[in-house]
Motif scaffolding. Structure first.
Motif, mmCIF file in Angstrom:
data_model
loop_
_atom_site.group_PDB
_atom_site.id
_atom_site.type_symbol
_atom_site.label_atom_id
_atom_site.label_comp_id
_atom_site.label_asym_id
_atom_site.label_seq_id
_atom_site.Cartn_x
_atom_site.Cartn_y
_atom_site.Cartn_z
ATOM 1 N N SER B 205 0.834 -1.205 0.000
ATOM 2 C CA SER B 205 0.000 0.000 0.000
ATOM 3 C C SER B 205 0.866 1.251 0.000
ATOM 4 N N VAL B 251 -5.754 4.871 -2.261
ATOM 5 C CA VAL B 251 -5.578 3.444 -1.936
ATOM 6 C C VAL B 251 -4.671 3.299 -0.728
ATOM 7 N N LEU B 254 -6.571 4.477 2.363
ATOM 8 C CA LEU B 254 -7.705 3.620 2.711
ATOM 9 C C LEU B 254 -7.221 2.283 3.278
ATOM 10 N N PHE B 255 -6.029 1.868 2.875
ATOM 11 C CA PHE B 255 -5.458 0.666 3.484
ATOM 12 C C PHE B 255 -5.230 0.901 4.969
ATOM 13 N N PRO B 261 -12.158 -2.452 -0.154
ATOM 14 C CA PRO B 261 -11.574 -3.795 -0.066
ATOM 15 C C PRO B 261 -10.084 -3.812 0.337
ATOM 16 N N PHE B 262 -9.661 -2.853 1.123
ATOM 17 C CA PHE B 262 -8.247 -2.839 1.543
ATOM 18 C C PHE B 262 -8.141 -3.218 3.009
ATOM 19 N N HIS B 263 -9.095 -4.019 3.462
ATOM 20 C CA HIS B 263 -9.261 -4.263 4.886
ATOM 21 C C HIS B 263 -8.764 -5.638 5.301
ATOM 22 N N SER B 264 -8.420 -6.510 4.327
ATOM 23 C CA SER B 264 -8.249 -7.930 4.639
ATOM 24 C C SER B 264 -7.248 -8.180 5.753
ATOM 25 N N TRP B 265 -6.238 -7.287 5.857
ATOM 26 C CA TRP B 265 -5.232 -7.488 6.889
ATOM 27 C C TRP B 265 -5.813 -7.341 8.279
ATOM 28 N N VAL B 314 -18.695 4.809 -3.027
ATOM 29 C CA VAL B 314 -18.682 3.357 -3.204
ATOM 30 C C VAL B 314 -17.895 2.700 -2.077
ATOM 31 N N ILE B 315 -16.693 3.270 -1.795
ATOM 32 C CA ILE B 315 -15.840 2.657 -0.774
ATOM 33 C C ILE B 315 -16.521 2.735 0.600
ATOM 34 N N LEU B 318 -19.404 0.229 0.721
ATOM 35 C CA LEU B 318 -18.839 -1.128 0.796
ATOM 36 C C LEU B 318 -18.307 -1.380 2.197
#
Lengths: 655, 519
Positions: B205, B251, B254-255, B261-265, B314-315, B318
């Motif tokens: 990121s 990006v 937002l991470f 969708p930058f949340h997975s961590w 959108v972000i 989501l």
């Protein structure tokens, strides 16, 4: 009918709050003790906090602290009273601004206390009688393992009740209103291991909620109509509002008052509330909390004066409960239930007085004050009897207790004199004033009030003779004895109030002149001669006493209630079928409605909800699958996100 | 032969330093450097004490300096950073959150073998070395300087006035966190795995951010935020450089805030990291990164708000929907809190999208209330344990309200605040952010956010129900008795949550006075 006042759109709300009607003096300007009036509420609240948070550690000394704090409030109240009496009339309305509960600029409610002549009367009654009952409870609850909790709840009650009468706006009043409801619920169900107590607490809670809906509706209507909920601003703006709005607000306030004060048709909880410890019945369910409804109506006199329908409804509710409560009190064998019926009836008197408008407000409060003293005295004496009789409540197992409980007998007789209307004791002044005001305004209410006075004398004589006179009808295990002095001294102090309170407030402290600036007293013209009326009332009262004495003192009282009785007696024994009434009118239709709603809920709503819920958690499970734990797939997801953002950027530009 | 004339290089001008405004950051970062020295020279036995004094002293001192500096402000360090109302407000918030987090990090009583960190992070998990170090009761006191560096980075992040300073701040904040996340005493493999994941994805990121910064420099010819803003207003026509730059910087940011969708961590790292660090990360990074994001969007890119707003719609949608919905199916408290934190990022984005002073003030208030409640909530999570360490399975929390009413009460308060129930700080925060977004014309998005709030309330209330209305399993959850460190942290968090819910006015007003960014 004018509906426009209700439909005032938010945008047309007054930009600036309306200026106050009468100048209120900031507490800082008033000086003296006024800036400290927050302590009135804070002291008992602190006690409740210490006892509840401190837990078992405070068992040893908690009850003493809990007694000292309301006494502290009482002392402060006396100082405030002295200062207020010394001040000129226009400086007696003092407001203590504490902070604003504001946000987002739409909602502005000050957290402020307002002390005026009306709230002063209540503060004195609550902290004074409250302190005495705290002291009495030391003896009454001495054996109870949960005594600390009991005192914590009592302190909580005193704090909430003081907040209720000191609030300067309806929202803060609502906080106190709910606080006393909570304390009442906790204390009725204090012995919750008895299922009757738990059920009674629940019943009181539910029926009070019905009333509380009224208060919240009233607050919302006020906000929509006036754009404010502060007393001064609401009262100042009331004359400009439409009839419909005022009547709706008045009726909603009446609903609240009816629930809290156990008036028809929400009266049924009070009789069951007697399951609580007796000091609770004395303080909450006789002297103070149940009179909050009267306070609410008298406080809102500016609204009721303009709402003719609502004020007539107040009168009607008062007449019905005044008579019905007295009838119930005549037939109950349990001493506390009989007293509870009496409480309903006496509060009915106050509602009648309040329903008379400016002619009666003062007398409603006068009678409320008198009632607070003699009824607390009667309850404490009854508690003393029960304490000595191993918690036996049925008067058919009492009799001749004067021989073993002399002090209690004296205290009860004082209470009896106070309530029955014999000269020159409390009710002779306060009740006669109501009767006169009623006759002068509405002859039907007047006649009903005289009849109820006769009933009052009847049931009080019945109670007195069944308990203290006649023959012994004790159960074998009963071992009646006088109560300790920690209980009898408060009783005797209240007895003094029951005997001489009326004299005091008529000849020494002019209650009418005192309250006039707040309630606006309006003299009335009696259709008949003053003395004639007094004599008629006295004859009716003496008749009631004689009848009851002949029935219950001169003749033996059977231990089993007689079964061959008239329809009326049966009806009265069953509390005039209030439970059956509630069942038929509210519960059954309610049950059918709930059944239908449950069906609807199961089939239609739940169907939809279950569908949505399963879709939502199904979606959750789907998305959860993306959470593989592999850094590479996370990175891929991030790339996907970056592409998404890029696409949206381009699309947004393109559009 | 051509001899080039020798040119005198221009003298380097040292920028003026305003020590009053730089003081808070300088104090924290300075204490961190001293902390490293302490690790090198002080005897092992006294290190913990010295580090604690340094940490708490510098944090409290910095907080006092922030309060003293309130009201003043201006660009510092040749405009590399700017200390203005929002920067000071957020620095104060970060310092408060860090103080509470430090209290939970200092806790040594809940784990019989020491604090929350591995006795020696370099020892292989499960090895004989590890056993030996643990048996000797070693403590890894390097966590304190690392922690202070992270705090310093967080403080600089929302105060950065150009893209490069912002990038440096981001890395100062992140690098120590990657390390701290991998140093859990229990379940070390899980912890190390999560740290590595966090590092890899974080580096990924950062690359986005840096590339975006380069593109924006290509467009504007400057990295200064004010200069970029001028360039944006001067060239209203579409520019691929600018749009690409904004998108890629977004990006990176937002991470950090864990937006979908930058949340997975986030769930993996929240679960794996030592719990005090999780609380610190969840609260501190959120405050700092949102502060920086607000500054970027309000100062540099406000002129092209209609370019980035749709993407942020959108972000945001989501984020709050995915966060709320996935939290529903979690059975682990820490993961549930992770998704809750993702959902909150979504709600907070509404305040960014508003681009109004009210939006800024509301977002800052929300951040502080969220941060305090978060640290408190993770403080509670530390205490519910079994033989192998913390037990975060929701099943194990059944009946906690009966066995430990105070602890469960505090946790319930935090959850109710997250859910936005009135009389808690969370309600006021959520209400003000939603109100600000609605006032800025984002009615539809607010409607969706309210829907998501309703879904979110469900899983918060579910935990309350589990704690208070389910019968305990066996003897009920085992709860460690903490020292006053953790008690203070939880009590302060709970008190703040309640007080800010009932008397929000002073802090709201403070935020409202600090609602203008200085360019």
């Amino acid at each position: 009918m004018n509906l426009t006042s209700l439909q005032l759109p938010l945008s047309e709300l007054p930009e600036e709050p309306v200026e106050a009607l009468t100048g209120t003096l900031p507490a800082e300007a008033a000086g003296g003790y006024f800036p400290y009036m927050w302590l009135l509420v804070a002291l008992p609240a602190f006690g409740a906090l210490v006892l509840l948070v401190g837990g078992k550690r405070t068992n040893a000394w908690g009850h003493l602290l809990a007694c000292l704090l309301p006494i502290g409030s009482f002392v402060l109240a006396c100082l405030l009273l002295a200062q207020m009496m010394g001040a000129p009339v226009e400086d007696r309305l003092v407001t203590l601004e504490m902070w604003d509960w504001t946000f987002a600029g739409m909602f502005d409610v000050p957290f402020a206390l307002r002390l005026d002549q009306l709230s002063m009367v209540f503060v004195m009654l609550i902290s004074g009688v409250g302190s005495l009952i705290h002291i009495y409870s030391i003896g009454y609850m001495a054996e109870d393992p949960d005594r600390r909790k009991f005192f914590a709840y009592l302190n909580l009650f005193v704090a909430a009740m003081l907040l209720l009468v000191l609030a300067n706006n309806y929202l803060l009043l609502y906080v106190g209103w709910e606080g006393v409801g909570l304390a009442s619920y906790l204390l009725i169900g204090f012995w919750q291991y008895k299922s009757s107590a738990a059920v009674a607490a629940k019943k009181a809670f539910v029926m009070n909620r019905v009333g509380d809906v009224g208060l919240s509706v009233a607050v919302m209507l006020m906000f929509v109509t006036f754009g404010t909920v502060t007393f001064e601003q609401v009262f100042a703006a009331a004359p400009e509002a439409g009839d419909t709005a005022l009547n709706l607000i008045g009726l909603a306030l009446l609903l609240a008052a009816v629930g809290k004060s156990a008036q028809f048709p929400l009266q049924a909880w009070l009789l069951d509330a007697m399951e609580g410890p007796t000091p609770v019945s004395a303080l909450i369910h006789a002297a103070t909390m149940v009179t909050a409804g009267v306070y609410l109506i008298v406080r809102s006199n500016a609204i009721f004066d303009l709402a003719s329908i609502a004020v007539t409804a107040v009168l009607a509710v008062g007449i019905i409960t005044m008579v019905a409560g007295a009838v119930i009190a005549c037939a109950k064998d349990e001493i506390k239930k009989s007293l509870a019926g009496s409480t309903m009836s006496q509060i009915g008197y106050m509602f009648v007085a309040a329903g008379l408008g400016p002619a009666g407000y003062v007398f409603a409060i006068f009678h409320l004050l008198m009632h607070g003293m003699f009824k607390a005295d009667l309850f404490l004496s009854a508690g003393s009897v029960m304490h000595g009789m191993k918690d036996e409540k049925n008067m058919r197992f009492y009799g001749a207790l004067r021989k073993v409980m002399l002090v209690t007998t004296i205290a009860f007789i004082c209470g009896f004199l106070g309530i029955s209307g014999l000269p020159p004791f409390d009710s002779f002044f306060s009740k006669d004033d109501i009767i006169k005001a009623a006759l002068g305004t509405n002859w039907f209410a007047g006649v009903a009030a005289i009849a109820a006075a006769g009933l009052t004398a009847f049931y009080m004589t019945r109670m007195l003779s069944m308990t203290f006179f006649g023959d012994k009808r004790w159960k074998e295990e009963a071992d009646p004895h006088e109560s300790p002095s920690v209980m009898t001294v408060p009783m005797l102090l209240l007895s003094v109030g029951a005997l001489f309170g009326g004299l005091f407030f008529v000849y020494v402290g002019d209650i009418v002149g005192w309250l006039d600036p707040i309630t606006g007293y309006q003299p009335f013209v009696l259709p008949i001669n003053d003395t004639v009326l007094e004599i008629v009332t006295l004859v009716v009262v003496l008749t009631g006493i004689t009848l009851a004495w002949r029935q219950y003192a001169s003749r033996p009282v059977p231990q089993q209630p007689p079964q061959q009785v008239s329809v009326f007696t049966t009806a009265a024994r069953n509390s005039l079928y209030d439970d059956a009434f509630n069942e038929a009118v509210f519960m059954r239709p309610g049950q059918y409605l709930t059944r239908w709603l449950v069906w609807f809920d199961n089939q239609v709503v739940d169907g939809a909800v279950r569908g949505i819920a399963s879709k939502v958690s199904g979606a959750g499970e789907q998305v959860k699958r993306l959470q593989t734990g592999f850094a590479r797939s996370y990175a891929l997801l991030m790339v996907g996100g970056a592409v998404l953002i890029g696409v949206v950027f381009v699309v947004a530009r393109w559009l | 032969m051509i001899i080039l004339p020798l040119v005198e290089p221009p003298p380097i001008e040292l920028p003026e330093l305003d020590w009053l405004l730089l003081g808070p950051m300088a104090l924290v970062l300075g204490a961190a450097v001293v902390g490293v020295m302490v690790e090198a020279f002080a005897p092992r036995s006294s290190r913990r004490t010295i580090q604690l004094v340094l940490t708490f002293g510098s944090l409290i001192g910095a907080f006092v300096l922030v309060v003293l500096a309130a009201g003043s402000g201006g660009p510092v360090m040749a405009s590399a950073a700017v200390i203005d109302g929002p920067a000071l407000f957020l620095q104060g918030g970060i310092l408060l959150v860090a103080l509470l987090a430090a209290l939970t990090m200092a806790e040594r009583h809940v784990d019989p073998s020491g604090d929350a960190f591995a006795a020696r992070a370099s020892a292989m998990p499960g090895s004989e070395d590890e056993r030996q170090f643990t048996a000797r009761g070693y403590l890894q006191t390097e966590v304190w300087p690392l922690f202070l560096f992270a705090v310093g980075g967080m403080m600089l992040f929302p105060a950065s006035n150009d893209l490069l300073t912002m990038f440096v701040a981001l890395e100062i904040m992140s690098l120590p966190l990657y390390l701290l996340a991998g140093m859990a005493r229990r379940r070390r493999l899980l912890s190390q795995e999560s740290a590595l994941k966090y590092f890899l994805l974080g580096a990924f990121s950062s690359a986005f951010f840096l590339y975006g910064a380069a593109l924006v420099y290509g467009f504007a010819g400057t990295v200064n935020l004010g200069g970029i803003a001028d360039a944006v207003t001067a060239q209203p026509q579409m520019s691929g450089l600018l749009l690409g730059g904004i998108a890629m910087i977004a990006v990176g940011m937002l991470f950090k805030v864990a937006a979908v969708p930058f949340h997975s961590w986030a769930p993996d790292v929240y679960q794996g990291a030592p719990t005090p660090v999780t609380g610190f990360m969840a609260a501190g990074v959120k405050v700092a990164a949102f502060g920086a994001l607000l500054r970027l969007m309000y100062v540099a890119f406000a002129g092209s708000e209609w370019d980035w707003r749709p993407a942020f719609w959108v972000i945001a949608a989501l984020t709050f929907f995915v966060g709320s919905i996935v939290a529903l199916v979690q059975s682990d408290i820490k993961r549930m809190l992770a998704y809750s934190s993702i959902a909150h990022a979504g709600f907070l984005l509404l305040g960014v999208i508003a681009v109004t002073p009210e939006g800024l003030a509301a977002t800052m208030f929300y951040l502080v209330t969220y941060g305090l409640a978060t640290v408190g909530a993770f403080g509670v999570v530390m205490l519910v344990r079994d033989d192998t360490g913390e037990n975060t399975a929701m099943e194990n929390w059944r009946g906690l309200g009966r066995t430990h009413p105070w602890l469960a009460g505090a946790f319930a308060l935090f959850l109710l605040s997250f859910a936005g129930i009135p009389l808690t700080a969370g309600f006021i925060g959520k209400f003000s952010v939603f109100a600000a977004a609605a006032a800025a014309g984002e009615g539809w998005l607010v409607l969706l956010a309210v829907l998501a709030s309703a879904i979110a309330a469900f899983f918060y209330i579910r935990v309350v129900v589990v704690m208070f209305f389910s019968d305990p399993v066996g003897d009920g959850p085992a709860v460690a008795v903490p020292s006053w460190f953790t008690r203070t942290a939880i009590a302060f968090g709970a008190a703040a949550t309640l007080v800010l819910g009932i008397f929000p006015q002073p802090v709201l007003e403070w935020a409202a006075q600090a609602d203008i960014f200085i360019r």
